[in-house]
Design an enzyme around this catalytic site. Structure first.
Site, PDB file in Angstrom:
ATOM      1  N   HIS A  80      18.211  34.132 -27.504  1.00 60.36           N
ATOM      2  CA  HIS A  80      18.912  32.842 -27.522  1.00 60.36           C
ATOM      3  C   HIS A  80      20.052  32.819 -28.545  1.00 60.36           C
ATOM      4  O   HIS A  80      20.797  31.831 -28.596  1.00 60.36           O
ATOM      5  CB  HIS A  80      17.930  31.682 -27.709  1.00 60.36           C
ATOM      6  CG  HIS A  80      17.487  31.425 -29.119  1.00 60.36           C
ATOM      7  ND1 HIS A  80      16.312  31.904 -29.629  1.00 60.36           N
ATOM      8  CD2 HIS A  80      18.056  30.713 -30.111  1.00 60.36           C
ATOM      9  CE1 HIS A  80      16.178  31.507 -30.883  1.00 60.36           C
ATOM     10  NE2 HIS A  80      17.223  30.778 -31.203  1.00 60.36           N
ATOM     11  N   ASP A 125      12.415  36.397 -25.666  1.00 65.98           N
ATOM     12  CA  ASP A 125      13.478  36.025 -26.609  1.00 65.98           C
ATOM     13  C   ASP A 125      13.801  37.181 -27.553  1.00 65.98           C
ATOM     14  O   ASP A 125      13.532  37.119 -28.753  1.00 65.98           O
ATOM     15  CB  ASP A 125      13.074  34.756 -27.370  1.00 65.98           C
ATOM     16  CG  ASP A 125      14.267  34.071 -28.014  1.00 65.98           C
ATOM     17  OD1 ASP A 125      15.406  34.501 -27.765  1.00 65.98           O
ATOM     18  OD2 ASP A 125      14.042  33.105 -28.769  1.00 65.98           O
ATOM     19  N   GLN A 211      16.182  26.325 -38.367  1.00 64.95           N
ATOM     20  CA  GLN A 211      17.440  26.605 -37.675  1.00 64.95           C
ATOM     21  C   GLN A 211      18.304  27.587 -38.481  1.00 64.95           C
ATOM     22  O   GLN A 211      18.540  27.374 -39.669  1.00 64.95           O
ATOM     23  CB  GLN A 211      18.209  25.305 -37.415  1.00 64.95           C
ATOM     24  CG  GLN A 211      17.834  24.640 -36.099  1.00 64.95           C
ATOM     25  CD  GLN A 211      16.352  24.344 -35.964  1.00 64.95           C
ATOM     26  OE1 GLN A 211      15.724  23.883 -36.904  1.00 64.95           O
ATOM     27  NE2 GLN A 211      15.776  24.601 -34.801  1.00 64.95           N
ATOM     28  N   GLY A 212      18.760  28.619 -37.820  1.00 67.09           N
ATOM     29  CA  GLY A 212      19.553  29.652 -38.484  1.00 67.09           C
ATOM     30  C   GLY A 212      18.742  30.878 -38.872  1.00 67.09           C
ATOM     31  O   GLY A 212      19.297  31.911 -39.219  1.00 67.09           O
ATOM     32  N   ASP A 213      17.425  30.750 -38.848  1.00 65.72           N
ATOM     33  CA  ASP A 213      16.566  31.920 -39.088  1.00 65.72           C
ATOM     34  C   ASP A 213      16.299  32.682 -37.795  1.00 65.72           C
ATOM     35  O   ASP A 213      15.802  33.811 -37.829  1.00 65.72           O
ATOM     36  CB  ASP A 213      15.216  31.487 -39.683  1.00 65.72           C
ATOM     37  CG  ASP A 213      15.362  30.929 -41.088  1.00 65.72           C
ATOM     38  OD1 ASP A 213      16.197  31.451 -41.853  1.00 65.72           O
ATOM     39  OD2 ASP A 213      14.641  29.965 -41.418  1.00 65.72           O
ATOM     40  N   SER A 214      16.605  32.069 -36.664  1.00 66.83           N
ATOM     41  CA  SER A 214      16.355  32.690 -35.364  1.00 66.83           C
ATOM     42  C   SER A 214      16.876  34.106 -35.308  1.00 66.83           C
ATOM     43  O   SER A 214      17.950  34.403 -35.832  1.00 66.83           O
ATOM     44  CB  SER A 214      17.058  31.907 -34.261  1.00 66.83           C
ATOM     45  OG  SER A 214      16.267  30.843 -33.880  1.00 66.83           O
TER      46      SER A 214
HETATM   47  N1  ARG Z   1      15.685  28.269 -32.829  1.00 72.06           N
HETATM   48  C1  ARG Z   1      15.939  28.294 -34.235  1.00 72.06           C
HETATM   49  C2  ARG Z   1      17.216  29.059 -34.530  1.00 72.06           C
HETATM   50  O1  ARG Z   1      17.999  29.221 -33.641  1.00 72.06           O
HETATM   51  C3  ARG Z   1      14.751  28.791 -35.008  1.00 72.06           C
HETATM   52  C4  ARG Z   1      13.747  27.739 -35.074  1.00 72.06           C
HETATM   53  C5  ARG Z   1      12.510  28.172 -35.723  1.00 72.06           C
HETATM   54  N2  ARG Z   1      11.749  26.977 -35.870  1.00 72.06           N
HETATM   55  C6  ARG Z   1      10.580  26.918 -36.437  1.00 72.06           C
HETATM   56  N3  ARG Z   1      10.042  25.759 -36.596  1.00 72.06           N
HETATM   57  N4  ARG Z   1       9.959  27.994 -36.821  1.00 72.06           N
HETATM   58  O2  ARG Z   1      17.530  29.368 -35.646  1.00 72.06           O
END
Ligand code: ARG
Length: 265
Positions: A80, A125, A211-214
């Site tokens: 993603h 993913d 967000q941003g750790d993905s």
């Molecule tokens: N989708 C998020 C990203 O793009 C990562 C989210 C992780 N969330 C969590 N609650 N662990 O960075």
């Protein structure tokens, strides 16, 4: 100014139906967020600063994601985080430092991206990014069996330090325990048990990726005391909420596919 949420539109479009609240990606969940006024606010969420050299395989990607070195010139990240497969010279990978502004940072540009075949916004993913040169930093071994899908895991990233928080200049780290599929399924009925695994303090929350750790790795020590990657940061409802663990791509399930894709990249 880089846009840390460049992949959001596509992920949102693909995932909107099932993931409207349980956002696979950046800011929509931050907007939907109702919480108790900030919650336990330290970092990754609930973590601390990583030491220089502690996780030398960690990479920051310019679209606002994390990654890990899979080979000397290949980064493993989340599907993603990328826009599809093919030639791609738009991504910069930064490594070798905990402080992204450090003059010691090493960078390389992408040449090609391979998004997991069949990726449609649910499961699968993972993605590989080929770089125009070796970054010169260590690789992180990936798990080839589920033997290490248990215990405590390390998470790390430059993402938000709380729900709706800002991206971090300094790499943050935290430890989260494994959450079994049956427990996680109660939190997320759409969990894909074979392809995803969960981690976090299910009752109290407080520690999580955000967000941003993905795309960054979730990892632990193996029996030879080497770091081994068991997960890829994927999604969660908000960040660090009680009852809502983080969801990670189950690396062992895809290990053979990833190896094959890397060999062909
Ligand atoms: N989708 C998020 C990203 O793009 C990562 C989210 C992780 N969330 C969590 N609650 N662990 O960075």
């Amino acid at each position: 100014m880089k846009n840390p949420f460049g992949s959001f539109k596509r992920a949102a479009a693909l995932g909107a139906v099932t993931l409207a609240a349980v956002s696979l990606q950046p800011l929509s969940s931050a907007q939907a967020y109702t919480d108790n006024g900030g919650g336990p606010s330290t970092r990754v969420v609930g973590g601390t600063k990583a030491e220089q050299g502690e996780f030398p395989f960690m990479v920051r990607l310019s679209m606002g994601c994390g990654g890990s070195m899979y080979a000397e010139d290949i980064v493993l990240t989340a599907a993603h985080c990328v826009d599809g497969s093919g030639e791609n010279t738009s991504i910069t990978a930064t490594g070798g430092v905990v402080d992204l502004e450090s003059p010691d940072a090493v960078t390389a540009k992408s040449t090609k991206v391979l998004q997991a075949p069949g990726y449609d916004g649910n499961g699968k993913d993972w993605a590989l990014i080929k770089l125009d040169k070796p970054l010169g930093i260590p690789t992180l071994k990936t798990a080839d069996s589920d033997a290490y899908n248990k215990g405590d895991f390390t998470i790390a990233g430059w993402g938000a330090d709380k729900e709706g928080g800002s991206q971090q200049q300094h790499l943050l780290k935290a430890t989260v325990p494994f959450v079994d599929d049956a427990t996680c399924k109660k939190a997320y009925s759409n969990l894909i048990e074979a392809e995803e695994m969960c981690a976090g303090f299910i009752d109290e929350g407080g520690v999580d990726t955000c967000q941003g750790d993905s795309g960054g790795p979730m990892f632990r020590k193996d029996d030879s005391d080497q770091w081994i990657q068991v997960g890829i940061v994927s999604w969660g409802e908000g960040c660090a909420r009680p009852g809502k663990p983080g969801v990670y791509t189950e690396v062992s399930h895809f290990n053979a596919d990833i190896a094959k894709a890397a060999a062909e990249l």
